[in-house]
Write a protein that holds these residues in place. Structure first.
Motif, short mmCIF file in Angstrom:
data_model
loop_
_atom_site.label_atom_id
_atom_site.label_comp_id
_atom_site.label_asym_id
_atom_site.label_seq_id
_atom_site.Cartn_x
_atom_site.Cartn_y
_atom_site.Cartn_z
N LYS A 109 0.82 -1.22 0.00
CA LYS A 109 0.00 0.00 0.00
C LYS A 109 0.84 1.26 0.00
CE LYS A 109 -3.57 2.39 2.69
NZ LYS A 109 -4.41 2.34 3.93
N ASN A 110 1.95 1.27 0.73
CA ASN A 110 2.71 2.50 0.97
C ASN A 110 4.10 2.55 0.36
OD1 ASN A 110 0.83 3.89 2.98
ND2 ASN A 110 1.10 1.89 3.93
N ASP A 111 4.52 1.52 -0.35
CA ASP A 111 5.84 1.45 -0.96
C ASP A 111 6.82 0.75 -0.02
OD1 ASP A 111 7.81 1.67 -2.84
OD2 ASP A 111 7.56 3.81 -3.16
N SER A 112 8.00 0.44 -0.52
CA SER A 112 8.99 -0.34 0.21
C SER A 112 9.60 0.45 1.36
CB SER A 112 10.10 -0.79 -0.74
OG SER A 112 11.18 -1.36 -0.02
N GLN A 113 9.91 -0.24 2.45
CA GLN A 113 10.60 0.39 3.58
C GLN A 113 11.96 0.96 3.16
OE1 GLN A 113 10.38 -2.05 7.42
NE2 GLN A 113 9.89 -3.55 5.84
N LEU A 114 12.60 0.27 2.22
CA LEU A 114 13.94 0.70 1.79
C LEU A 114 13.91 2.12 1.24
CD1 LEU A 114 15.15 -2.58 0.00
CD2 LEU A 114 15.72 -1.78 2.30
N TYR A 115 12.82 2.47 0.55
CA TYR A 115 12.70 3.83 0.00
C TYR A 115 12.67 4.86 1.13
CZ TYR A 115 10.44 7.97 -1.91
OH TYR A 115 10.13 9.26 -2.24
N TYR A 116 11.89 4.58 2.18
CA TYR A 116 11.77 5.55 3.27
C TYR A 116 13.04 5.63 4.11
CZ TYR A 116 6.82 5.49 2.07
OH TYR A 116 5.63 5.60 1.40
N VAL A 117 13.75 4.50 4.27
CA VAL A 117 15.03 4.53 4.97
C VAL A 117 16.02 5.41 4.20
CG1 VAL A 117 17.05 3.14 5.60
CG2 VAL A 117 14.76 2.29 6.11
N LYS A 118 16.05 5.21 2.89
CA LYS A 118 16.96 6.00 2.06
C LYS A 118 16.61 7.49 2.13
CE LYS A 118 17.68 7.87 -2.32
NZ LYS A 118 16.87 8.82 -3.10
N GLN A 119 15.31 7.83 2.07
CA GLN A 119 14.88 9.23 2.13
C GLN A 119 15.23 9.85 3.48
OE1 GLN A 119 14.51 9.75 -1.21
NE2 GLN A 119 12.93 11.20 -0.61
N THR A 120 15.12 9.08 4.56
CA THR A 120 15.43 9.60 5.88
C THR A 120 16.93 9.87 6.02
OG1 THR A 120 13.58 8.34 6.82
CG2 THR A 120 15.23 9.16 8.36
N ILE A 121 17.75 8.95 5.53
CA ILE A 121 19.20 9.17 5.57
C ILE A 121 19.59 10.37 4.71
CG2 ILE A 121 21.45 8.18 4.95
CD1 ILE A 121 20.30 5.43 5.59
N LYS A 122 18.95 10.49 3.56
CA LYS A 122 19.24 11.63 2.66
C LYS A 122 18.88 12.94 3.35
CE LYS A 122 18.15 13.50 -1.93
NZ LYS A 122 17.80 14.84 -1.43
N LYS A 123 17.73 12.97 4.05
CA LYS A 123 17.33 14.20 4.74
C LYS A 123 18.31 14.55 5.84
CE LYS A 123 13.09 15.11 4.84
NZ LYS A 123 11.62 15.09 5.03
N ALA A 124 18.79 13.50 6.55
CA ALA A 124 19.77 13.73 7.62
C ALA A 124 21.06 14.32 7.05
CB ALA A 124 20.06 12.43 8.34
N LEU A 125 21.48 13.83 5.89
CA LEU A 125 22.69 14.36 5.25
C LEU A 125 22.46 15.76 4.72
CD1 LEU A 125 23.80 11.17 3.31
CD2 LEU A 125 24.95 12.16 5.30
N ASP A 126 21.27 16.00 4.12
CA ASP A 126 20.96 17.32 3.57
C ASP A 126 20.92 18.38 4.66
OD1 ASP A 126 20.80 16.23 1.07
OD2 ASP A 126 18.61 16.10 1.03
N LEU A 127 20.41 18.02 5.85
CA LEU A 127 20.28 18.98 6.94
C LEU A 127 21.54 19.10 7.78
CD1 LEU A 127 16.66 18.17 8.22
CD2 LEU A 127 17.38 20.05 6.76
N GLY A 128 22.51 18.24 7.51
CA GLY A 128 23.72 18.28 8.33
C GLY A 128 23.58 17.55 9.64
N ALA A 129 22.53 16.73 9.77
CA ALA A 129 22.35 15.95 11.00
C ALA A 129 23.43 14.87 11.11
CB ALA A 129 20.96 15.32 11.04
N ILE A 130 23.90 14.39 9.97
CA ILE A 130 25.01 13.43 9.93
C ILE A 130 26.17 14.10 9.21
CG2 ILE A 130 25.82 11.21 9.05
CD1 ILE A 130 23.03 10.15 9.26
N THR A 131 27.32 14.14 9.86
CA THR A 131 28.49 14.77 9.24
C THR A 131 29.66 13.81 9.28
OG1 THR A 131 29.08 15.77 11.35
CG2 THR A 131 27.77 17.09 9.85
#
Length: 336
Positions: free
Chosen positions: A314-336
């Motif tokens: 119904k909502n798409d693969s978990q892998l997609y959301y994990v990747k998007q969350t990591i990407k957001k963390a990198l984009d915001l500088g939460a992970i350096t």
């Protein structure tokens, strides 16, 4: 709720609608022999086409609209902010009526007229009149369109179905790296800062005053703390024949994930960090690395564990959301 264009007959005291057979059937079901409510179109639905709309007839008065908040006009006019919101002209082209219609004559053809600030959707008749002499109403509508477009873009990106609040706008600006363009007054409201009134013309301060005032413009970036991720290019375990697998834990990262809106509902209340299962993870009762997480509300989290495969269909693969969350963390500088 139906959106219909009225045809006014002032001399006869009549107002007519042309819903067509399908919408007329819907209208009959809605009325059930009772009277109907006729009201102006809410500004949030300015570019909605004629037809049936699934929204409340009477807007929720508890949600304060920011359309009239002129403090945000310069924010939405900023070039960097506009890049994140998309095309203003494309949004305006979807407005299906003349915005200067006065109930009298309007040409059937529509065009866009640009003002010093913003633009308006006008019929050819009113467009010709406005080019000769711009009225105050047209200037006001053009500015208002900028506000409506900006708030509509923020609402769609946050996937909420109500007016955007100040905290939600601040969150959107942080996610899109444009928080530095927010007005100081808006940031003060978001942080609940009350400015101290000047006691006299000499602006004398007491020693007990709270360090004069809080600079909310500098506080916001400081609140976005970086989560260090140490990289070892030659870990000792790499040289072992059978190294013991370790699980990466970081409460700071989980706290960051819980601060994000739910990937399904867009809600920010009651969010948990869901650990990836299936896809080779979550075996033998062990959780995946904390890095393999994404935000879900508690209700959505329960639905997932009730039927993981059905949830993914119904909502798409978990892998997609994990990747998007990591990407957001990198984009915001939460992970350096």
């Amino acid at each position: 709720m139906l959106i219909l264009k009225p045809f006014l007959q002032p001399d006869l005291g009549l107002m007519m609608f042309k819903p067509g057979k399908t919408l007329l059937t819907e209208l009959v079901k809605m009325s059930q022999g009772n009277r109907l409510v006729v009201m102006p179109l809410p500004e949030e639905l300015i570019n909605a086409p004629s037809g049936k709309v699934n929204c409340p007839v009477v807007p929720d008065s508890s949600c304060r609209s920011l359309v009239d908040d002129e403090r945000l006009l310069d924010f939405f006019l900023n070039d960097e902010v506009q890049k994140r919101l998309g095309s203003f002209s494309r949004w305006l082209d979807r407005v299906p009526h003349c915005q200067l219609s006065d109930g009298e004559y309007c040409d059937k053809n529509l065009t866009t007229l640009e003002y010093e600030v913003g633009a308006a959707r006008l019929c050819w008749h009113h467009d010709n009149e406005e080019r000769d002499y711009q009225v105050r109403k047209g200037v006001s509508i053009a500015k208002r369109n900028v506000m409506l477009w900006g708030l509509d873009g923020v609402k769609n990106q946050l996937r909420i179905d109500r007016p955007v609040s100040i905290p939600e706008l601040c969150w959107w600006s942080v996610v899109n790296s444009v928080s530095e363009h927010l007005p100081q007054a808006v940031l003060d409201e978001a942080f609940g800062v009350k400015h101290i009134e000047k006691a006299n013309t000499l602006n004398v301060r007491r020693e007990s005053d709270v360090r004069y005032s809080l600079d909310t413009a500098s506080v916001l970036p400081e609140r976005i703390k970086a989560i260090p991720l140490v990289i070892d290019d030659e870990p000792p375990a790499m040289f072992m024949a059978r190294p013991k697998e370790l699980t990466w834990h970081s409460e700071k990262y989980l706290k960051f994930v819980r601060s994000l809106p739910c990937v399904v509902t867009g809600k920010t209340d009651g969010v948990v960090a869901h650990h990836l299962i299936l896809h080779g993870e979550g075996k033998m009762g062990a959780k995946a690395h904390d890095l393999f997480t994404f935000p879900l509300t508690t209700d959505e989290h329960r639905k997932f564990h009730d039927d993981p495969a059905g949830w993914e269909r119904k909502n798409d693969s978990q892998l997609y959301y994990v990747k998007q969350t990591i990407k957001k963390a990198l984009d915001l500088g939460a992970i350096t």
